[in-house]
Design a protein around this motif. Structure first.
Motif, PDB file in Angstrom:
ATOM      1  N   SER A 143     -21.232  16.999  15.978  1.00 37.54           N
ATOM      2  CA  SER A 143     -22.096  15.883  15.638  1.00 37.54           C
ATOM      3  C   SER A 143     -22.439  15.160  16.942  1.00 37.54           C
ATOM      4  O   SER A 143     -21.982  15.563  18.016  1.00 37.54           O
ATOM      5  CB  SER A 143     -21.369  14.949  14.666  1.00 37.54           C
ATOM      6  OG  SER A 143     -22.221  13.916  14.248  1.00 37.54           O
ATOM      7  N   LYS A 144     -23.208  14.079  16.863  1.00 37.09           N
ATOM      8  CA  LYS A 144     -23.641  13.392  18.077  1.00 37.09           C
ATOM      9  C   LYS A 144     -22.467  12.791  18.843  1.00 37.09           C
ATOM     10  O   LYS A 144     -22.341  12.963  20.056  1.00 37.09           O
ATOM     11  CB  LYS A 144     -24.651  12.297  17.722  1.00 37.09           C
ATOM     12  CG  LYS A 144     -25.264  11.620  18.944  1.00 37.09           C
ATOM     13  CD  LYS A 144     -26.313  10.596  18.529  1.00 37.09           C
ATOM     14  CE  LYS A 144     -26.911   9.933  19.767  1.00 37.09           C
ATOM     15  NZ  LYS A 144     -27.924   8.900  19.406  1.00 37.09           N
ATOM     16  N   THR A 172     -21.560  24.214  17.857  1.00 36.39           N
ATOM     17  CA  THR A 172     -21.529  24.478  16.412  1.00 36.39           C
ATOM     18  C   THR A 172     -21.557  25.979  16.125  1.00 36.39           C
ATOM     19  O   THR A 172     -22.352  26.717  16.704  1.00 36.39           O
ATOM     20  CB  THR A 172     -22.731  23.793  15.727  1.00 36.39           C
ATOM     21  OG1 THR A 172     -22.584  22.378  15.850  1.00 36.39           O
ATOM     22  CG2 THR A 172     -22.810  24.163  14.258  1.00 36.39           C
TER      23      THR A 172
END
Length: 720
Positions: A143-144, A172
């Motif tokens: 995620s960020k 990912t």
């Protein structure tokens, strides 16, 4: 009696009440100056789960507080069961709300909170004694500002939160290994850091590597171990040869699979008379090279055993030892520990000797070639091994005598169908071949069993520290439940009403189902009803083998317990097993037995999972194919079908469109509401592969009776 033993004795007294440390000191007459030492001992005992400290700082035995010690077995939905250490206690259901931060396989203390009808119990975790999963293998999702790892093991139902900066550059979709840095609390997920990136999911070899990491199986030997190995001479000193019994003139042979490189055992048989045989079982003397306390020894204990995968072996010892100077390679002198047994026509060992020896194996035989010699009368092989042909015939004769003796005493002999997955150089499965045990397998199996029993009994009567291979009596309630199941198939365990089942009754059941369509499911469920064999310094016998004395002596290249008992035997033979050394072994053997049992189970689980993975991968390329199979289990949501190649898949009840089907739990059948059509265990059916989920290891079938003319041919059978 040491302080631990005194504390346990005190807390076990009927009138003992949970007490603070000061009260305990007063009862035992311990001086206040010793308080810090006693605190340390109690803390150790608390970690081991031997005592429990209440919120008020009082100590008591867990069982006196209705606490049960065991391991948590999770279900993918979050709930689980406590598997108690005490085999007399039933499993305890633990709801999600009662986990209190525990994870799959953790060792915990549980308090029973509910009892239902005096049968099942529900509980909650009150203390986590030992964490099982310090590292987790899974797929990384980025995620960020953070990431998380989705565990491969579906029994670990919480994702691992990875804070920013702790991802080691993982992207990912990558398979990674994460170390847990903060354990779960309440609803908070565990937190961790990425310590290894394996590669992208789907890349060649990453699937197998993930399983190897999940079970903590070390592939690479540390530098100090390799350095120590290199310093070992491959030459046998003359003085070592002189002090051993020279057996190099005897016709020893090894018999193993085609691809085996670590040859532990060699055998030789002679006929003394019509009534007596002489069997020599010589085992590689690994303990001569792997010294106690060495880096090699510590690494071998850490690994516990060699692990055999479809496309590789991860050995317990470096290849220079396992495939080289310890392996009983043909026409090479090797140091061995020999059991010489005089066996009568009833299969009884009437005399024996155990001694250090030196042998030279005449031939490196395979199961296939010995089978062809004995059963197929292969002319080419007979010509090649003419000088050993009578030896092999004698081996077969003696093996059958030993087998008959085991049958008479009631030894339980499972015969599960096996299959071997063939993979290409990239690890892709290209075939599944059925493997059958033949007379050559039986020869080695019976000879090794005889040697293991003889050594175990010999050491038992010497009353010295030792490691035995034990198998406890089964839980009678599990056998009663199993008996109810097989009753619906027309079988019954003889003598179950008496409460003590002799293994001969189980042997008779296996004889009755052999060759029947329901054989696989009956044997599988029977095996699950029995306890697992394990290592122990206590000789309590081996139930399934129907023997009081059993050990693992025959594979020191690939099993640590065999290595440690070789040391003990040699010390005894050479008069070096002093009282001091016996005290030393008494201190360490229990821990060695526990660790060896744990590593054995991890190895078996990893081997099984990789085989299952490759079978599913193989079927993923065969969607639409039709196969003949046998219903192996029936549930309320459908039935499982096993193909000839041992692959198993599910026919979902929703796919049975010709009728509404209802599950009868008493008879384990699905019955059509209108047609009264029955799907039962053992029924032969034709199925089509419609869906394969490699990640979840699931194969979905639908019935394909009308398509049986398109039956997929090519499931091969291989004798080895």
């Amino acid at each position: 009696m040491n302080v631990k033993e005194k504390l346990l004795e005190l807390m076990n007294e009927e009138d003992y009440k949970p007490s603070k440390i000061e009260e305990i000191m007063k009862i035992l007459g311990i001086d206040y100056s010793q308080k810090s030492i006693l605190e340390k001992i109690l803390k150790e005992m608390e970690k081991e789960g031997l005592v429990f400290k209440t919120k008020r700082g009082k100590y008591a035995l867990p069982e006196r507080l209705d606490l049960v010690k065991g391991k948590i077995e999770f279900h993918s939905r979050g709930y689980g069961f406590l598997i108690p250490e005490d085999s007399n206690i039933k499993d305890i259901f633990i709801p999600v709300s009662g986990m209190n931060g525990a994870m799959h396989d953790d060792t915990v203390l549980v308090r029973v909170t509910k009892r239902v009808d005096g049968k099942s119990e529900e509980g909650e975790v009150v203390k986590i004694l030992k964490r099982a999963n310090t590292t987790i293998v899974g797929t990384y999702e980025k995620s960020k500002n953070f990431g998380f790892v989705v565990p491969d093991n579906k029994k670990i139902h919480q994702d691992i939160f990875i804070p920013k900066g702790e991802d080691k550059g993982a992207k990912t979709g990558m398979k990674v290994v994460a170390r847990i840095t903060k354990w779960p609390e309440g609803r908070r997920s565990p937190e961790g850091e990425i310590i290894e990136i394996l590669g992208y999911k789907g890349d060649p070899g990453i699937d197998v590597m993930s399983i190897i990491r999940e079970y903590d199986i070390p592939e690479i030997f540390p530098k100090e171990v390799l350095k120590e190995t290199e310093e070992i001479s491959t030459e046998i000193p003359e003085e070592e040869k002189k002090r051993r019994i020279d057996l190099t003139n005897l016709n020893f042979v090894t018999i193993d699979g085609e691809d085996a490189k670590d040859l532990d055992d060699a055998v030789c048989v002679q006929k003394l008379s019509e009534e007596n045989y002489l069997l020599y079982v010589s085992i590689a003397d690994v303990s001569h090279y792997v010294k106690e306390g060495s880096h090699l020894d510590k690494e071998a204990l850490k690994r516990g055993c060699s692990v055999y995968f479809i496309d590789r072996v991860i050995p317990m010892l470096p290849p220079k030892l396992s495939n080289g100077i310890c392996s009983l390679n043909p026409q090479e002198e090797r140091l061995t520990l020999t059991v010489k047994m005089k066996i009568n026509s009833q299969g009884e060992v009437v005399d024996h000797e155990i001694f250090e020896s030196i042998i030279k194996s005449k031939e490196r035989m395979t199961y296939t070639n010995v089978y062809k010699l004995l059963e197929e009368n292969d002319e080419e092989l007979k010509k090649r091994y003419q000088y050993l042909l009578e030896d092999f015939k004698l081996m077969k004769e003696l093996a059958l005598v030993l087998l008959e003796k085991r049958k008479r005493r009631g030894s339980v002999d499972f015969d599960f169908p096996e299959a071997k997955v063939i993979v290409d150089e990239k690890g892709k499965p290209i075939d599944i071949v059925k493997v059958e045990r033949n007379i050559a397998h039986r020869i080695i199996e019976e000879f090794m069993l005889a040697a293991n029993e003889t050594v175990a009994e010999h050491m038992h009567w010497l009353n010295v520290p030792f490691v035995y291979r034990i198998h406890e009596h089964p839980d009678i309630e599990k056998l009663i439940a199993f008996n109810k199941f097989i009753h619906n198939l027309g079988y019954h365990i003889k003598g179950i009403e008496g409460g003590q089942i002799h293994p001969k009754s189980l042997q008779e059941l296996i004889r009755q189902v052999r060759g029947k369509s329901e054989q696989r499911v009956v044997e599988t469920l029977l095996l699950r009803s029995l306890k697992r064999a394990r290592y122990s310094p206590e000789d309590i016998g081996h139930y399934a083998l129907a023997t009081q004395y059993y050990t693992h002596f025959t594979s020191p290249i690939r099993r640590y317990p065999d290595l440690i008992i070789h040391r003990i035997i040699k010390e005894y033979i050479n008069g070096k097993l002093t009282e001091k050394r016996q005290r030393h072994y008494n201190r360490i053997l229990n821990d060695i037995a526990l660790k060896s049992s744990e590593r054995e189970r991890a190895a078996e689980a990893a081997e099984r999972e990789i085989e299952e993975l490759k079978k599913v991968e193989y079927m993923a390329d065969r969607i639409g194919n039709v196969y003949k199979g046998i219903i192996s289990n029936v549930t309320n949501y459908g039935f499982f079908v096993e193909l000839d190649n041992t692959v198993e898949g599910l026919v979902d009840v929703a796919s049975l469109e010709d009728d509404y089907y209802h599950f009868d739990p008493e008879r384990y059948v699905l019955i059509g509401e209108k047609s009264k059509k029955v799907y039962s265990i053992g029924k032969e059916v034709y199925v089509k592969v419609v869906h394969v989920d490699v990640d979840r290891r699931e194969i979905d079938f639908v019935l394909a009776e009308e398509e049986k003319d398109n039956l997929e041919i090519g499931l091969t059978e291989h004798k080895s």
